[in-house]
Each structure stands twice: as structure tokens, then as C-alpha cells.
Motif scaffolding. Sequence first.
Motif, PDB file in Angstrom:
ATOM      1  N   PRO A 185      26.657 -83.398  33.883  1.00  0.00           N
ATOM      2  CA  PRO A 185      27.521 -83.529  34.977  1.00  0.00           C
ATOM      3  C   PRO A 185      26.780 -83.012  36.234  1.00  0.00           C
ATOM      4  N   VAL A 186      25.623 -82.360  36.195  1.00  0.00           N
ATOM      5  CA  VAL A 186      24.886 -82.031  37.466  1.00  0.00           C
ATOM      6  C   VAL A 186      23.691 -83.253  37.683  1.00  0.00           C
ATOM      7  N   GLY A 187      23.783 -83.592  38.807  1.00  0.00           N
ATOM      8  CA  GLY A 187      22.521 -84.439  39.306  1.00  0.00           C
ATOM      9  C   GLY A 187      21.368 -83.841  39.422  1.00  0.00           C
ATOM     10  N   ALA A 188      20.238 -84.499  39.641  1.00  0.00           N
ATOM     11  CA  ALA A 188      18.943 -83.956  39.864  1.00  0.00           C
ATOM     12  C   ALA A 188      17.999 -84.528  41.212  1.00  0.00           C
ATOM     13  N   THR A 189      17.069 -83.525  41.708  1.00  0.00           N
ATOM     14  CA  THR A 189      16.205 -84.210  42.286  1.00  0.00           C
ATOM     15  C   THR A 189      14.786 -83.819  41.841  1.00  0.00           C
ATOM     16  N   ALA A 190      13.892 -84.731  41.818  1.00  0.00           N
ATOM     17  CA  ALA A 190      12.371 -84.343  41.130  1.00  0.00           C
ATOM     18  C   ALA A 190      11.562 -84.916  42.155  1.00  0.00           C
ATOM     19  N   CYS A 216       0.064 -91.789  43.390  1.00  0.00           N
ATOM     20  CA  CYS A 216       1.186 -92.071  43.998  1.00  0.00           C
ATOM     21  C   CYS A 216       2.354 -91.176  43.577  1.00  0.00           C
ATOM     22  N   ALA A 217       3.180 -90.765  44.546  1.00  0.00           N
ATOM     23  CA  ALA A 217       4.094 -89.487  44.495  1.00  0.00           C
ATOM     24  C   ALA A 217       5.480 -90.032  45.029  1.00  0.00           C
ATOM     25  N   TRP A 218       6.558 -89.659  44.468  1.00  0.00           N
ATOM     26  CA  TRP A 218       7.725 -89.960  45.117  1.00  0.00           C
ATOM     27  C   TRP A 218       8.723 -88.956  44.773  1.00  0.00           C
ATOM     28  N   LYS A 219      10.008 -89.046  45.491  1.00  0.00           N
ATOM     29  CA  LYS A 219      10.992 -88.019  45.288  1.00  0.00           C
ATOM     30  C   LYS A 219      11.927 -88.881  44.506  1.00  0.00           C
ATOM     31  N   LEU A 220      12.289 -88.561  43.425  1.00  0.00           N
ATOM     32  CA  LEU A 220      13.527 -89.216  42.638  1.00  0.00           C
ATOM     33  C   LEU A 220      14.923 -88.472  42.641  1.00  0.00           C
ATOM     34  N   ASP A 221      15.835 -89.218  43.034  1.00  0.00           N
ATOM     35  CA  ASP A 221      17.270 -88.664  43.048  1.00  0.00           C
ATOM     36  C   ASP A 221      18.100 -89.449  42.068  1.00  0.00           C
ATOM     37  N   VAL A 222      18.701 -88.647  41.053  1.00  0.00           N
ATOM     38  CA  VAL A 222      19.533 -89.094  39.938  1.00  0.00           C
ATOM     39  C   VAL A 222      20.911 -88.574  40.289  1.00  0.00           C
ATOM     40  N   PRO A 223      21.832 -89.576  39.950  1.00  0.00           N
ATOM     41  CA  PRO A 223      23.366 -88.942  40.330  1.00  0.00           C
ATOM     42  C   PRO A 223      23.752 -88.175  39.006  1.00  0.00           C
ATOM     43  N   PRO A 224      24.693 -87.513  39.087  1.00  0.00           N
ATOM     44  CA  PRO A 224      25.361 -86.856  37.857  1.00  0.00           C
ATOM     45  C   PRO A 224      25.852 -88.280  37.024  1.00  0.00           C
ATOM     46  N   GLY A 225      25.752 -87.840  35.562  1.00  0.00           N
ATOM     47  CA  GLY A 225      26.252 -88.786  34.825  1.00  0.00           C
ATOM     48  C   GLY A 225      25.471 -89.872  34.388  1.00  0.00           C
ATOM     49  N   LEU A 226      24.072 -89.994  34.782  1.00  0.00           N
ATOM     50  CA  LEU A 226      23.521 -91.238  34.632  1.00  0.00           C
ATOM     51  C   LEU A 226      22.855 -91.322  33.354  1.00  0.00           C
ATOM     52  N   THR A 227      22.538 -92.384  32.609  1.00  0.00           N
ATOM     53  CA  THR A 227      21.994 -92.608  31.320  1.00  0.00           C
ATOM     54  C   THR A 227      21.030 -93.606  32.028  1.00  0.00           C
ATOM     55  N   GLY A 228      19.565 -93.069  31.790  1.00  0.00           N
ATOM     56  CA  GLY A 228      18.674 -93.908  32.474  1.00  0.00           C
ATOM     57  C   GLY A 228      18.240 -95.052  31.383  1.00  0.00           C
ATOM     58  N   ALA A 250      15.626 -79.580  41.790  1.00  0.00           N
ATOM     59  CA  ALA A 250      16.999 -79.121  41.908  1.00  0.00           C
ATOM     60  C   ALA A 250      17.749 -80.204  40.874  1.00  0.00           C
ATOM     61  N   GLY A 251      18.750 -79.106  40.377  1.00  0.00           N
ATOM     62  CA  GLY A 251      19.501 -79.922  39.548  1.00  0.00           C
ATOM     63  C   GLY A 251      18.971 -79.636  37.925  1.00  0.00           C
ATOM     64  N   GLN A 252      19.346 -80.846  37.283  1.00  0.00           N
ATOM     65  CA  GLN A 252      18.948 -80.875  35.789  1.00  0.00           C
ATOM     66  C   GLN A 252      18.791 -82.276  35.373  1.00  0.00           C
ATOM     67  N   LEU A 253      17.549 -82.487  34.608  1.00  0.00           N
ATOM     68  CA  LEU A 253      17.136 -83.604  34.013  1.00  0.00           C
ATOM     69  C   LEU A 253      17.045 -83.424  32.478  1.00  0.00           C
ATOM     70  N   ILE A 254      17.642 -84.557  32.058  1.00  0.00           N
ATOM     71  CA  ILE A 254      17.471 -84.660  30.316  1.00  0.00           C
ATOM     72  C   ILE A 254      16.355 -85.602  30.340  1.00  0.00           C
ATOM     73  N   VAL A 255      15.190 -85.030  29.953  1.00  0.00           N
ATOM     74  CA  VAL A 255      14.024 -86.122  29.706  1.00  0.00           C
ATOM     75  C   VAL A 255      13.967 -86.265  28.101  1.00  0.00           C
ATOM     76  N   THR A 256      14.005 -87.671  27.548  1.00  0.00           N
ATOM     77  CA  THR A 256      13.667 -87.919  26.566  1.00  0.00           C
ATOM     78  C   THR A 256      12.354 -88.770  26.350  1.00  0.00           C
ATOM     79  N   LEU A 257      11.417 -88.118  25.563  1.00  0.00           N
ATOM     80  CA  LEU A 257      10.168 -88.606  25.318  1.00  0.00           C
ATOM     81  C   LEU A 257      10.015 -89.022  23.678  1.00  0.00           C
ATOM     82  N   ASP A 258       9.646 -90.263  23.364  1.00  0.00           N
ATOM     83  CA  ASP A 258       9.597 -90.933  21.937  1.00  0.00           C
ATOM     84  C   ASP A 258      10.647 -90.107  21.320  1.00  0.00           C
ATOM     85  N   GLY A 259      11.852 -90.192  21.545  1.00  0.00           N
ATOM     86  CA  GLY A 259      13.126 -89.745  20.948  1.00  0.00           C
ATOM     87  C   GLY A 259      13.226 -88.204  20.816  1.00  0.00           C
TER      88      GLY A 259
END
Length: 123
Positions: free
Chosen positions: A94-99, A33-45, A60-69
Motif C-alpha cells: 500500500p506504500v510506494g517506494a523510491t530507491a 550506472c545508477a538511477w533513481k527508481l520510483d515505484v507506485p503503491p500496489g505495483l506487482t513488478g 523512501a517507502g517500502q519495497l518487496i524484493v523477491t530473489l529466486d522465490g
Amino acid sequence: MPTFTPADADVHSVHGSTFSSFVRTDSGSADLCAWKLDVPPGLTGVAHRPSNEEVILVLAGQLIVTLDGESSTLQTGSVALVPAGSTLRVDTGPVGATAWVTTTAGLHATLPDGSSMAPPWAQ
């Protein structure tokens, strides 16, 4: 040869992000399975534990990925490997992302309250 355009995507909006599903079992895939993920700026997942491995490629943009803290800021072109059963949260500053996200079919996500969800884009 199966090919897909943006018009073929099955689009879902969940927890403030948009999931545009291209590859899944009902579009002809046996295993992936594969998908495009669009995340707006300032989102806390929302933290969750995926049942299957995932690969996240920032397009595109910047994602903050937290894995096990442990957090890491991924820039365009960076990839995160998310182990099955790890606790994952995806945020943006402040920057959203596409992944682009890829996993094996049948993924379930366990949420902090113990409930489980079977995202339709990962079945």
C-alpha cells in the motif's frame, strides 16, 4: 568533477515504474550506472534475470524484493544485493517506494518469455 541534478536525468517509464538515470556511459561513466527508481503503491513488478549484480537502496517507502522465490520487505535505509543471473521481482504494497539502484554498465535483463532487454539507463 561530474555532478548531476534532477534536470540532468534521462527519465524512462517501464512496467509502471519510473527510472531516472543519472550515471551511465553516455553521461561520462566508464563502468557504473545508477538511477533513481520510483515505484507506485500496489505495483506487482515483472520478474527478470539481470546479467550483472545490482545494489538497491531504499530511499523512501517500502519495497518487496523477491530473489529466486524468497521475498523480503525492505524499509527506508535497507539495501538488497541482487546477484547476477538471479530471478528478481520488485513489488510494493500500500506504500510506494523510491530507491537508488547501482550496477555495472551493459546490464541486460532476461524476461519470463525468454526475451532480453537492454535498459537504456543501464548502458
